[in-house]
Design a protein around this motif. Structure first.
Motif, PDB file in Angstrom:
ATOM      1  N   LEU A  11       0.857  -1.194  -0.150  1.00 49.07           N
ATOM      2  CA  LEU A  11      -0.222   0.149  -0.183  1.00 49.07           C
ATOM      3  C   LEU A  11       1.078   1.275  -0.081  1.00 49.07           C
ATOM      4  CD1 LEU A  11      -2.664   1.324   0.229  1.00 49.07           C
ATOM      5  CD2 LEU A  11      -2.432   1.064   2.474  1.00 49.07           C
ATOM      6  N   ILE A  12       0.656   2.117  -0.826  1.00 48.38           N
ATOM      7  CA  ILE A  12       1.053   3.498  -1.153  1.00 48.38           C
ATOM      8  C   ILE A  12       0.236   4.563  -0.694  1.00 48.38           C
ATOM      9  CG2 ILE A  12       2.942   5.645  -2.365  1.00 48.38           C
ATOM     10  CD1 ILE A  12       3.493   2.526  -4.260  1.00 48.38           C
ATOM     11  N   VAL A  13       0.848   4.950  -0.171  1.00 49.17           N
ATOM     12  CA  VAL A  13      -0.041   6.422   1.061  1.00 49.17           C
ATOM     13  C   VAL A  13       0.140   8.043   0.357  1.00 49.17           C
ATOM     14  CG1 VAL A  13      -1.880   7.291   2.432  1.00 49.17           C
ATOM     15  CG2 VAL A  13      -0.548   4.760   2.726  1.00 49.17           C
ATOM     16  N   GLY A  14      -0.453   8.183  -0.482  1.00 49.10           N
ATOM     17  CA  GLY A  14      -0.158   9.475  -1.298  1.00 49.10           C
ATOM     18  C   GLY A  14       0.124   9.912  -2.338  1.00 49.10           C
ATOM     19  N   SER A  15      -0.354  10.116  -3.797  1.00 48.27           N
ATOM     20  CA  SER A  15       0.053  10.411  -4.412  1.00 48.27           C
ATOM     21  C   SER A  15       0.765  11.306  -5.533  1.00 48.27           C
ATOM     22  CB  SER A  15      -1.748  10.789  -5.262  1.00 48.27           C
ATOM     23  OG  SER A  15      -2.315  11.677  -5.382  1.00 48.27           O
ATOM     24  N   GLY A  16       1.359  11.984  -4.574  1.00 48.97           N
ATOM     25  CA  GLY A  16       2.283  12.700  -4.962  1.00 48.97           C
ATOM     26  C   GLY A  16       3.830  12.093  -5.733  1.00 48.97           C
ATOM     27  N   PRO A  17       4.551  12.904  -6.016  1.00 48.58           N
ATOM     28  CA  PRO A  17       5.372  12.328  -7.126  1.00 48.58           C
ATOM     29  C   PRO A  17       6.500  11.444  -6.186  1.00 48.58           C
ATOM     30  CG  PRO A  17       5.697  14.688  -7.198  1.00 48.58           C
ATOM     31  CD  PRO A  17       4.761  14.166  -6.084  1.00 48.58           C
ATOM     32  N   ALA A  18       6.821  11.888  -4.373  1.00 52.17           N
ATOM     33  CA  ALA A  18       7.143  10.552  -4.271  1.00 52.17           C
ATOM     34  C   ALA A  18       6.516   8.681  -4.477  1.00 52.17           C
ATOM     35  CB  ALA A  18       7.482  11.044  -2.558  1.00 52.17           C
ATOM     36  N   GLY A  19       4.985   8.915  -3.544  1.00 50.73           N
ATOM     37  CA  GLY A  19       3.779   7.720  -4.471  1.00 50.73           C
ATOM     38  C   GLY A  19       3.904   7.222  -5.484  1.00 50.73           C
ATOM     39  N   LEU A  20       4.226   8.282  -6.888  1.00 52.40           N
ATOM     40  CA  LEU A  20       4.069   7.464  -7.750  1.00 52.40           C
ATOM     41  C   LEU A  20       5.635   7.283  -8.532  1.00 52.40           C
ATOM     42  CD1 LEU A  20       1.368  10.721  -9.320  1.00 52.40           C
ATOM     43  CD2 LEU A  20       1.012   8.327  -8.951  1.00 52.40           C
ATOM     44  N   THR A  21       6.647   7.623  -8.187  1.00 50.80           N
ATOM     45  CA  THR A  21       7.704   6.911  -8.397  1.00 50.80           C
ATOM     46  C   THR A  21       7.606   5.232  -8.020  1.00 50.80           C
ATOM     47  OG1 THR A  21       8.342   9.014  -8.728  1.00 50.80           O
ATOM     48  CG2 THR A  21       9.640   6.420  -8.317  1.00 50.80           C
ATOM     49  N   ALA A  22       7.959   5.515  -6.569  1.00 44.82           N
ATOM     50  CA  ALA A  22       7.101   4.214  -6.189  1.00 44.82           C
ATOM     51  C   ALA A  22       6.153   3.199  -6.555  1.00 44.82           C
ATOM     52  CB  ALA A  22       7.045   4.076  -4.481  1.00 44.82           C
ATOM     53  N   ALA A  23       5.506   3.629  -7.288  1.00 45.06           N
ATOM     54  CA  ALA A  23       4.393   2.839  -7.569  1.00 45.06           C
ATOM     55  C   ALA A  23       4.885   2.330  -8.769  1.00 45.06           C
ATOM     56  CB  ALA A  23       2.599   3.716  -7.916  1.00 45.06           C
ATOM     57  N   PRO A  41      -2.199  16.256  -4.101  1.00 40.48           N
ATOM     58  CA  PRO A  41      -0.555  16.350  -4.026  1.00 40.48           C
ATOM     59  C   PRO A  41      -0.175  18.199  -3.784  1.00 40.48           C
ATOM     60  CG  PRO A  41      -0.692  15.760  -6.281  1.00 40.48           C
ATOM     61  CD  PRO A  41      -2.039  15.831  -5.381  1.00 40.48           C
ATOM     62  N   ARG A  42       0.700  17.703  -2.993  1.00 44.30           N
ATOM     63  CA  ARG A  42       1.612  19.411  -3.044  1.00 44.30           C
ATOM     64  C   ARG A  42       1.509  19.320  -4.204  1.00 44.30           C
ATOM     65  NH1 ARG A  42       6.580  21.863  -0.245  1.00 44.30           N
ATOM     66  NH2 ARG A  42       6.468  23.353   0.668  1.00 44.30           N
ATOM     67  N   ALA A  43       2.383  18.564  -5.605  1.00 47.33           N
ATOM     68  CA  ALA A  43       3.062  19.015  -6.343  1.00 47.33           C
ATOM     69  C   ALA A  43       1.655  19.767  -7.119  1.00 47.33           C
ATOM     70  CB  ALA A  43       2.853  17.798  -6.669  1.00 47.33           C
ATOM     71  N   CYS A  44       1.084  19.817  -7.120  1.00 46.74           N
ATOM     72  CA  CYS A  44      -0.298  20.607  -8.029  1.00 46.74           C
ATOM     73  C   CYS A  44      -0.053  22.403  -8.219  1.00 46.74           C
ATOM     74  CB  CYS A  44      -1.373  19.982  -7.778  1.00 46.74           C
ATOM     75  SG  CYS A  44      -2.635  20.345  -6.202  1.00 46.74           S
ATOM     76  N   TRP A  45       0.330  22.787  -6.597  1.00 42.09           N
ATOM     77  CA  TRP A  45       0.298  23.538  -6.423  1.00 42.09           C
ATOM     78  C   TRP A  45       1.626  24.927  -6.977  1.00 42.09           C
ATOM     79  CZ3 TRP A  45      -2.923  26.967  -3.576  1.00 42.09           C
ATOM     80  CH2 TRP A  45      -3.736  26.161  -2.768  1.00 42.09           C
ATOM     81  N   ILE A  46       2.528  23.805  -8.265  1.00 42.41           N
ATOM     82  CA  ILE A  46       3.000  24.402  -8.919  1.00 42.41           C
ATOM     83  C   ILE A  46       2.529  24.841 -10.380  1.00 42.41           C
ATOM     84  CG2 ILE A  46       5.477  23.820  -9.425  1.00 42.41           C
ATOM     85  CD1 ILE A  46       5.953  21.202  -7.929  1.00 42.41           C
ATOM     86  N   PRO A  47       2.757  26.168 -10.300  1.00 41.90           N
ATOM     87  CA  PRO A  47       2.745  27.185 -11.649  1.00 41.90           C
ATOM     88  C   PRO A  47       3.408  26.432 -12.720  1.00 41.90           C
ATOM     89  CG  PRO A  47       3.068  28.289 -10.167  1.00 41.90           C
ATOM     90  CD  PRO A  47       3.587  27.096  -9.329  1.00 41.90           C
ATOM     91  N   VAL A  48       4.821  26.387 -12.593  1.00 40.73           N
ATOM     92  CA  VAL A  48       6.002  26.010 -13.617  1.00 40.73           C
ATOM     93  C   VAL A  48       7.261  25.481 -12.545  1.00 40.73           C
ATOM     94  CG1 VAL A  48       6.935  26.074 -15.933  1.00 40.73           C
ATOM     95  CG2 VAL A  48       4.883  27.489 -15.730  1.00 40.73           C
ATOM     96  N   SER A  49       7.287  24.669 -13.509  1.00 45.35           N
ATOM     97  CA  SER A  49       8.729  23.963 -12.108  1.00 45.35           C
ATOM     98  C   SER A  49      10.050  24.199 -13.337  1.00 45.35           C
ATOM     99  CB  SER A  49       8.608  22.496 -11.678  1.00 45.35           C
ATOM    100  OG  SER A  49       9.954  22.395 -11.253  1.00 45.35           O
TER     101      SER A  49
END
Length: 305
Positions: A11-23, A41-49
């Motif tokens: 089980l992976i709890v969280g669908s941000g970059p860490a969770g999706l990479t592990a998946a 997830p917090r990454a969705c706040w990023i306007p442009v990286s």
């Protein structure tokens, strides 16, 4: 190879970059993996990286998450919307409650991140989307070069962030909104040429696409952008419920394999003590996923002694 079953092993709890990479890693290790997607997830706040490896022209947070989600699902990872309501030990594994049902898994990876303490300003969410209010000078300080920058802080973190931003601009102002009696390194701020204002913010105006205007005591000052240095709170409640070790900041303490102090419980990304960056979160997730796979192989007798 894992035995055929519809039930998840990990089980992976969280669908941000860490969770999706592990998946993605675990799915490619032919593990049955379920990602509990708690939403936004917090990454969705990023306007442009502009410091995401491989994207020299920049990429939005939503695009990063979309690509990573597609990649994980391509290899068989299951992503289910919902929050883990409870997580308990069960023998050598865990029992998790998701969307009203219980599931038993052999290992858990927490990629639950942190919650930002946004300044109490009208329209702050929209301002973050427009890059007028920012939360990570490591991510986008380069884009603040030669701009008029305000840092909102209530403790020493605000001082440190203002000092960090002097790398990029000589027009940095620290707006201290904490207690008046709080100790602020005024001599150091003066040495660095950082203006200090001790006052609560009365209101905010967003003008055009680039200018933020703040006011206090009826007087207006205009800045090109504002950084919030009000800190974060880790989403470590599930781990704390299992008595996992945490640091003074509440974030999880892990070993070099991203294992927490609870056997079978791993963590990666912002919820772990360290640098809050997508590249770091993805690297930690790759380490954790590989460690989980190898631990399960060893438990199943697939390793050579």
């Amino acid at each position: 190879m894992a035995p055929m079953s519809d039930e998840p092993e990990v089980l992976i709890v969280g669908s941000g970059p860490a969770g999706l990479t592990a998946a993605t890693y675990l799915a490619r290790f032919r593990r049955r993996v379920l990602v509990a997607d708690g939403g936004a997830p917090r990454a969705c706040w990023i306007p442009v990286s502009h410091n995401m490896p491989g994207f020299p022209q920049g990429i939005t947070g939503d695009a990063i998450l979309k690509r990573m989600t597609e990649q994980a699902e391509e290899y068989g990872a299951v992503i289910e919307a919902g929050r883990i309501e409870q997580l308990t030990r069960d023998g050598a594994g865990f029992v998790a409650r998701l969307n009203g049902r219980e599931m038993r898994v052999r290992a858990v990876l927490l990629a639950t991140g942190v919650v930002d303490h946004h300044p109490d300003l009208p329209g702050v969410e929209r301002a973050i989307e427009r890059s007028l209010v920012r939360i990570c000078p490591i991510c986008d300080g380069f884009e603040a070069i030669d701009k008029a920058v305000a840092v909102i802080g209530n403790d020493d973190k605000g001082v440190r962030e203002a000092a960090f931003l002097r790398t990029y601009s000589d027009r940095v102002t620290l707006i201290h909104v904490g207690p008046d009696e709080a100790s602020i390194a005024t001599d150091e701020l003066g040495r660095l040429g950082i203006e200090l204002i001790r006052a609560p913010i009365d209101n905010v105006r967003l003008e055009g696409d680039r200018v933020t205007a703040l006011s206090w005591g009826g007087a207006f000052r205009t800045f090109d952008l504002v950084y919030s240095a009000l800190g974060t709170s880790p989403n470590a409640g599930l781990a704390e419920g299992l008595d996992a070790r945490t640091g003074e900041d509440g974030r999880l303490i892990v070993d070099p394999h991203q294992a927490t102090s609870v056997k079978g419980l791993y963590a990666a990304g912002d919820v772990v003590r360290g640098l809050n960056q997508i590249a770091v979160a993805s690297a930690e997730a790759a380490v954790a996923a590989t460690a989980i796979h190898n631990a399960l192989r060893e438990a199943d007798g697939w390793t050579v002694s």
